[in-house]
Enzyme design. Sequence first.
Site, PDB file in Angstrom:
ATOM      1  N   ILE A   1       4.059   3.532   9.445  1.00  0.00           N
ATOM      2  CA  ILE A   1       3.984   2.643  10.620  1.00  0.00           C
ATOM      3  C   ILE A   1       3.880   3.405  11.940  1.00  0.00           C
ATOM      4  CG2 ILE A   1       5.240   0.829   9.392  1.00  0.00           C
ATOM      5  CD1 ILE A   1       7.620   1.345  11.317  1.00  0.00           C
TER       6      ILE A   1
ATOM      7  N   GLU B   1      -4.920   3.687  -6.895  1.00  0.00           N
ATOM      8  CA  GLU B   1      -5.944   4.250  -6.008  1.00  0.00           C
ATOM      9  C   GLU B   1      -7.352   3.977  -6.541  1.00  0.00           C
ATOM     10  OE1 GLU B   1      -5.065   4.968  -3.159  1.00  0.00           O
ATOM     11  OE2 GLU B   1      -2.927   5.094  -3.579  1.00  0.00           O
TER      12      GLU B   1
END
Length: 695
Positions: A611, A479
């Site tokens: 998704i 990150e």
Amino acid sequence: MDTSIFKYGELPEFKKFTSENINNQFPVVLEKIRKDFNTIENNLSSFLTQNDLNWDKVINPLIEVNEVLRWSWGVIGHLNSVNDSESLRKIYSKFLPEIISLGDMFGQSKIIYDSLVKLKNTNKFDNVRNRILDKEILEMEHRGISLKKNDQKEFNIISKKLGKLTTDFSNNVNDSTKSWSLILKDKSQVDGLPERVLESMAESAHKFLNKDGQFDSKNGPWKLALDSPTYIAFMTYATNRNLREKLYKASVGRASKGEKDNSQIIEEILSLRTKQANILGYESWAEKSLSTKMAKEIKNVEKLLEELRIPALKKAKLELDILEKFAKSNGLPESEQIEPWDVSYWSELLRKEKFNLDQESLRPWFPLNDVLKGLFKLSEKLFEIKVVEATNQAPKWNDDVLFFNILDKEEKKIASFYLDPYSRPESKKPGAWMNECLNKNNVGKHTLPVAYLVCNQTPPSKNKPSLMSFEEVQTLFHEFGHGLQHMLTTVNLPQAAGINNVEWDAVELPSQFMENWCFHKNTLLNIAKHYQTGEKLSNENFEKLLKNRTFNCGMATLRQLHFAITDLRLHSNIDKNKGKTADEIRREIAKQTTVIEPIQEDQFLCCFSHIFAGGYSAGYYSYKWAEVLSADAFSMFEEADLENSEDLKLIGKKFKDTILSLGGSLPPLDIFKLFRGREPQTDSLIRHLGLSGTT
């Protein structure tokens, strides 16, 4: 005096973002944005008539109004992810249709579209501005600007439906994750679990049961739940096979039953996405999606995934065979076979035997503060920056949140970031991510970049700091890599600064690149110090971690490929998919992409938020695509000399001046070639994954 909580260009005063304040004040922000937008349209209409268009007149006002909207809605969206509550969720859902409508209004403004096209055709701009214009024009076309009135109306209706469906999908996953739990009272039910997990589970049970006094980690009760730290630990260490099975089935069955069932939502999302792509003239959602990505075409993605699938499947079959033999020689009945809820458990025992590596026992060497110091020291050495904590200078949404400033080599502040490190299952979404708080912007109200870095690692306990697993260390590095690209950008136009305008399948390059440093000996040994004794991690344990990197790599790679291929197929092969549910299609694909086929209860698609509620639709392959880039980029450091600090500085500066600095100002392939001197190659990734020799 301005009493509004919505002050674009500043750090948000999070504590003031109550549901009541948002409800009262956000409509005022939206109204102002609409008025400003109408003014922009009127001005552009006049400029078009007079043939008097230039960059400052067309682009700058649009940047300003878009940034105000992005910042304002971004704060609400951020709090919805890290400080979830019933009231905030209602507010978010209430305003989401208005945000979608505003997006459609911006994206379907004929005046703006005509102005952009004319600006592009009647002026000579540099590559950066041309790329921004091309992207803006294509995005507007993807929002339906070129459609006939009836088609545009249908397109907008679909957009609103998709917005609601994806929010419902996400809420169902969160609700079903939070709603499942078991209270365990028998010690045999928690055999094998490390002390820190027992502490966490006992504390959770104590709160859940509203008990008085001190919780008892040795005698319980303990709360078993589906939050990531608890789930992963239980599946890895718990000896109770029946409970592992129950927990596994609860996890893969999330949001697939009753009122929170996402299976029908999935079918609706897929159908609506296909319709919307067709309206725009694309055969499938995947074709539309890839038109804005580095891969460009479906066949290019399929080629890469297949190149990795063949060696990964071969390796995974060997790994499963070894694992099953080991399990049967250590207690799994001969009549049984390895089930999905056995893989993590027996893998951990095999790992201990093979490498004498107990990952849990290494946690004391990775207290969060030392990991941060090591990460910042590496970044300072590679990228000529300084990271300074400034937590008391910034408003926060939770007491655990940290805040840092980034200084350049002249010690001038160039960026800042928030770090929200710990898991809070009752109010924070699972996973880890980087998001923008403020973009670098030299137009209108000048702003320096500020990032949100969010993780879900093991929180500190009463007597111990946050002791991280090695995987949690990698996640933090990952990150931070995203954050570096956002914060070290030298592009002054916000549409191409940081991660903006970077093709989706290239955006993971810096994050995955940073993960590689977790396996660099000097970097890791400078980080890893025992939180009580200060003793450094031994060379022996480092070598074990290095070998462990490729342990069961075939199965791990295959898992990612299974998700990527499923995602691509669901969003592309329309004819092949006809008459089949998403779950049936996934099970078909599983025959070539898994070594243990999904059990009947496995409805993983119902919680595949990446998704169906995130931005990864027809783009999950991006992880592997970007891994090729990141492994190849890291190999440039390996080819030089990882122990030579001068070499590291030189190549680090080149990496910063290209991949981290240039953001979305050039195509990612061009930026990669500026850094590497050639096009990317897959050899380094196959080597890093331990798949060499299995093709």
